[in-house]
Design a protein around this motif. Structure first.
Motif, PDB file in Angstrom:
ATOM      1  N   PHE A 312       0.691  -1.152  -0.107  1.00  0.00           N
ATOM      2  CA  PHE A 312      -0.074  -0.211   0.049  1.00  0.00           C
ATOM      3  C   PHE A 312       0.762   1.332  -0.038  1.00  0.00           C
ATOM      4  CE2 PHE A 312      -2.453  -3.220   2.100  1.00  0.00           C
ATOM      5  CZ  PHE A 312      -3.628  -3.302   1.325  1.00  0.00           C
ATOM      6  N   GLY A 313       1.884   1.394  -0.719  1.00  0.00           N
ATOM      7  CA  GLY A 313       2.804   2.441  -0.883  1.00  0.00           C
ATOM      8  C   GLY A 313       3.835   2.771   0.272  1.00  0.00           C
ATOM      9  N   LEU A 314       3.981   1.663   1.138  1.00  0.00           N
ATOM     10  CA  LEU A 314       4.889   1.770   2.161  1.00  0.00           C
ATOM     11  C   LEU A 314       6.253   1.554   1.764  1.00  0.00           C
ATOM     12  CD1 LEU A 314       2.856   0.780   5.248  1.00  0.00           C
ATOM     13  CD2 LEU A 314       3.273   3.008   4.513  1.00  0.00           C
ATOM     14  N   VAL A 315       6.523   0.747   0.796  1.00  0.00           N
ATOM     15  CA  VAL A 315       7.850   0.379   0.197  1.00  0.00           C
ATOM     16  C   VAL A 315       8.383   1.268  -0.624  1.00  0.00           C
ATOM     17  CG1 VAL A 315       9.398  -1.500  -0.603  1.00  0.00           C
ATOM     18  CG2 VAL A 315       7.471  -2.189   1.213  1.00  0.00           C
ATOM     19  N   THR A 316       9.915   1.786  -0.492  1.00  0.00           N
ATOM     20  CA  THR A 316      10.470   2.503  -1.624  1.00  0.00           C
ATOM     21  C   THR A 316      11.775   1.736  -1.968  1.00  0.00           C
ATOM     22  OG1 THR A 316      11.377   4.605  -2.083  1.00  0.00           O
ATOM     23  CG2 THR A 316      11.635   3.910   0.223  1.00  0.00           C
ATOM     24  N   TYR A 317      11.954   1.697  -3.238  1.00  0.00           N
ATOM     25  CA  TYR A 317      12.884   1.370  -3.882  1.00  0.00           C
ATOM     26  C   TYR A 317      14.365   2.007  -3.360  1.00  0.00           C
ATOM     27  CZ  TYR A 317      11.127  -2.388  -6.821  1.00  0.00           C
ATOM     28  OH  TYR A 317      10.377  -3.622  -7.372  1.00  0.00           O
ATOM     29  N   GLY A 318      14.075   3.467  -3.291  1.00  0.00           N
ATOM     30  CA  GLY A 318      15.082   4.470  -2.745  1.00  0.00           C
ATOM     31  C   GLY A 318      15.284   4.452  -1.379  1.00  0.00           C
ATOM     32  N   ASP A 319      15.759   5.697  -0.917  1.00  0.00           N
ATOM     33  CA  ASP A 319      15.913   5.759   0.493  1.00  0.00           C
ATOM     34  C   ASP A 319      14.771   6.693   1.022  1.00  0.00           C
ATOM     35  OD1 ASP A 319      18.377   4.563   0.632  1.00  0.00           O
ATOM     36  OD2 ASP A 319      19.296   6.430   0.574  1.00  0.00           O
ATOM     37  N   PRO A 320      14.229   6.337   2.098  1.00  0.00           N
ATOM     38  CA  PRO A 320      12.824   7.224   2.553  1.00  0.00           C
ATOM     39  C   PRO A 320      13.649   8.388   2.736  1.00  0.00           C
ATOM     40  CG  PRO A 320      13.188   5.292   3.817  1.00  0.00           C
ATOM     41  CD  PRO A 320      14.366   5.285   3.078  1.00  0.00           C
ATOM     42  N   LYS A 321      12.551   9.429   2.709  1.00  0.00           N
ATOM     43  CA  LYS A 321      12.837  10.902   2.454  1.00  0.00           C
ATOM     44  C   LYS A 321      13.247  11.341   3.834  1.00  0.00           C
ATOM     45  CE  LYS A 321      10.271  15.385   1.842  1.00  0.00           C
ATOM     46  NZ  LYS A 321       8.803  16.062   1.719  1.00  0.00           N
ATOM     47  N   GLU A 322      14.363  12.319   3.454  1.00  0.00           N
ATOM     48  CA  GLU A 322      15.051  12.590   4.818  1.00  0.00           C
ATOM     49  C   GLU A 322      14.172  13.337   5.765  1.00  0.00           C
ATOM     50  OE1 GLU A 322      18.786  13.213   6.772  1.00  0.00           O
ATOM     51  OE2 GLU A 322      18.780  12.505   4.813  1.00  0.00           O
ATOM     52  N   GLY A 323      14.166  13.001   7.257  1.00  0.00           N
ATOM     53  CA  GLY A 323      13.363  13.726   8.060  1.00  0.00           C
ATOM     54  C   GLY A 323      12.044  13.101   8.039  1.00  0.00           C
ATOM     55  N   MET A 324      11.851  12.210   7.210  1.00  0.00           N
ATOM     56  CA  MET A 324      10.390  11.250   7.390  1.00  0.00           C
ATOM     57  C   MET A 324      10.057  10.793   8.621  1.00  0.00           C
ATOM     58  SD  MET A 324       8.022   9.988   5.355  1.00  0.00           S
ATOM     59  CE  MET A 324       8.481  10.041   3.701  1.00  0.00           C
ATOM     60  N   MET A 325      11.159  10.087   9.375  1.00  0.00           N
ATOM     61  CA  MET A 325      10.639   9.625  10.645  1.00  0.00           C
ATOM     62  C   MET A 325      11.126  10.465  12.034  1.00  0.00           C
ATOM     63  SD  MET A 325       9.713   6.717   9.659  1.00  0.00           S
ATOM     64  CE  MET A 325       9.374   5.682  10.943  1.00  0.00           C
ATOM     65  N   ASP A 326      11.290  11.845  11.824  1.00  0.00           N
ATOM     66  CA  ASP A 326      11.284  12.591  12.677  1.00  0.00           C
ATOM     67  C   ASP A 326      10.161  12.735  13.526  1.00  0.00           C
ATOM     68  OD1 ASP A 326      13.871  13.071  11.914  1.00  0.00           O
ATOM     69  OD2 ASP A 326      13.663  15.084  11.461  1.00  0.00           O
ATOM     70  N   GLY A 327       9.975  12.662  14.767  1.00  0.00           N
ATOM     71  CA  GLY A 327       8.670  12.554  15.556  1.00  0.00           C
ATOM     72  C   GLY A 327       8.246  11.095  15.908  1.00  0.00           C
ATOM     73  N   PHE A 328       8.846  10.401  15.322  1.00  0.00           N
ATOM     74  CA  PHE A 328       8.411   8.696  15.591  1.00  0.00           C
ATOM     75  C   PHE A 328       9.303   8.556  16.792  1.00  0.00           C
ATOM     76  CE2 PHE A 328      10.698   4.573  15.200  1.00  0.00           C
ATOM     77  CZ  PHE A 328       9.171   3.751  15.518  1.00  0.00           C
ATOM     78  N   CYS A 329       8.562   7.790  17.933  1.00  0.00           N
ATOM     79  CA  CYS A 329       9.121   7.505  18.814  1.00  0.00           C
ATOM     80  C   CYS A 329       8.828   6.118  19.611  1.00  0.00           C
ATOM     81  CB  CYS A 329       9.366   8.561  20.094  1.00  0.00           C
ATOM     82  SG  CYS A 329       7.440   8.658  20.591  1.00  0.00           S
ATOM     83  N   PHE A 330       9.700   5.388  20.092  1.00  0.00           N
ATOM     84  CA  PHE A 330       9.247   3.991  20.769  1.00  0.00           C
ATOM     85  C   PHE A 330       9.840   3.677  22.068  1.00  0.00           C
ATOM     86  CE2 PHE A 330      12.828   3.425  17.851  1.00  0.00           C
ATOM     87  CZ  PHE A 330      13.673   2.415  18.637  1.00  0.00           C
TER      88      PHE A 330
END
Length: 421
Positions: A312-330
């Protein structure tokens, strides 16, 4: 090559998404270790130069003198050259079941220590069965799963045990994640899962069987920690069993310490939490479908050939966009149960202690992995005398049990704390 003329460590796969972050964090952490000589390795000189230049521009550090080594995992001679030039090789080239074995084999031939960021149980199991004895004979340490899969779980159990003040019988771990809404929206548009990670997930599902999922540890401890229901509620959240490598790695650590130190093993069950029952049920359906499709060669090829559509669009052949995961925490909430000192362990456990392992900062998943694997390599270099006297293939929980690595991680946004007694 003489060991006295070797570089201290080489990052293999330095132009990959994880590799870039390992280089960036090593440039930062390396300021505290000016005597450590390191290099980057990969297939393309221009890309390697670009990685070093980008990090130099962002940090203001001059990395122009960092050595560049050309190597390709499909060229065994070049991989052997990399390993023979390093005291420790840091492998960031995945999927590891496809590209990792050639690096381990070369490391053993060159008497070079090896660490990686793999979370692929098939690969980890292969190394233990095939390369443990050769690594022992070569006098080197082969240590995998040195990223966030599965350092927090493995060290979290040890941290709980050190602070328990008695006998720790079992640990139930709950992974709590927080994705800001924009991450899921942008993720479906641009992708947040790298294709190599998708391949590793599909291959792992294809490899694992229901029998393996249900099988109990090879050691028996009483009272037994029972598996909870597939869907249950705890910590005010809906929870499912966590299918990652954590359980497999922690079990290996406990089994090893039982065999070598006759230490009572700690039982471990990992779970992942969801904010609602609907998201939990949706995950069950999605994972079951993915598991079934990965088992059949024709549908597995479909998953690998059309990853963006199937995810559903979550996989990319390239690198994820810079800063995409900022704000994610675990964080991991780790619930330990056992007995006070001096209490008969044949009775029902009557003591409870809760630890929390949290990872913070920018892009915590990948940067946290970079920090963990860097300190794994540095610990081998700086504290080798504190590692087990017998080398071989082992977990980080076994290898670094008596070192200061936990303190170093604490100082770099991977926090271990006791939150409830």
């Amino acid at each position: 090559m003489s060991t006295t003329n070797r570089l201290d460590l080489v990052i293999l796969g330095a132009t990959g998404f994880t590799g870039k972050r390992v280089v960036g964090e090593l440039a930062r952490i390396g300021k505290n270790y000016p005597d450590i000589k390191w290099a980057v390795a990969g297939r393309n000189r221009n890309k390697l130069e670009s990685v070093l230049q980008d990090i130099s521009e962002k940090t203001g550090d001059d990395l122009s003198k960092i050595e560049i080594i050309i190597a390709d995992v499909e060229d065994k001679i070049s991989i052997k050259d990399v390993c023979c030039r390093a005291t420790v090789v840091v492998n960031c080239c995945g999927p590891f079941v496809q590209y990792g074995e050639v690096v381990v084999s070369a490391a053993i031939d060159c008497k070079t220590h090896y660490v990686d960021v793999s979370g692929e149980t098939q690969f980890i199991e292969l190394l233990e069965k095939k390369y443990d004895q050769p690594a022992r004979e070569a006098g080197i340490y082969i240590i995998n799963a040195c990223g966030l899969s599965s350092i927090p779980a493995d060290f979290g159990v040890s941290f709980l045990e050190q602070n328990f003040g008695g006998t720790l019988n079992s640990v139930e771990s709950y992974l709590i994640t927080h994705f800001p809404p924009r991450i899921m929206v942008e993720g479906r548009r641009n992708g947040i899962i790298r294709y190599s990670s998708w391949v590793a997930i599909i291959n792992s599902m294809a490899y694992i069987s229901m029998k393996k999922i249900r099988q109990r540890p090879s050691f028996k401890t009483e009272p037994e920690l029972k598996q909870r229901w597939l869907l249950h509620k705890n910590l005010n959240k809906w929870c499912l069993p966590f299918p990652g490598a954590d359980s497999f790695v922690v079990h290996r650590t406990q089994r090893h310490l039982l065999a070598t130190d006759n230490k009572r093993p700690v039982q471990y069950k990992p779970y992942i939490t969801f904010p609602s029952i609907f998201s939990a049920i949706g995950t069950i359906i999605g994972c079951m479908l993915l598991f079934i499709l990965s088992k059949m060669p024709c549908t597995r090829r479909l998953l690998l050939k059309h990853p963006k559509f199937c995810s559903f669009g979550l996989v990319t052949y390239g690198d994820p966009k810079e800063g995409m995961m900022d704000g994610f925490c675990f964080q991991y909430e780790m619930l330990g149960r056992g007995w006070d000192e001096g209490t008969d362990v044949r009775t029902t456990p009557d003591k409870r202690l809760v630890a929390r392992v949290s990872v913070s900062g920018v892009d915590p998943a990948y940067v946290g992995t970079a920090v963990a694997v860097i300190f794994s390599a540095i610990t081998i270099i700086k504290e080798k005398e504190k590692l087990p006297p017998t080398s071989g293939v082992m977990t980080a929980g076994v290898a670094f049990r008596k070192t200061s690595i936990l303190k170093k991680l604490q100082e770099n946004n991977i926090k271990f704390e006791i939150i409830k007694k």
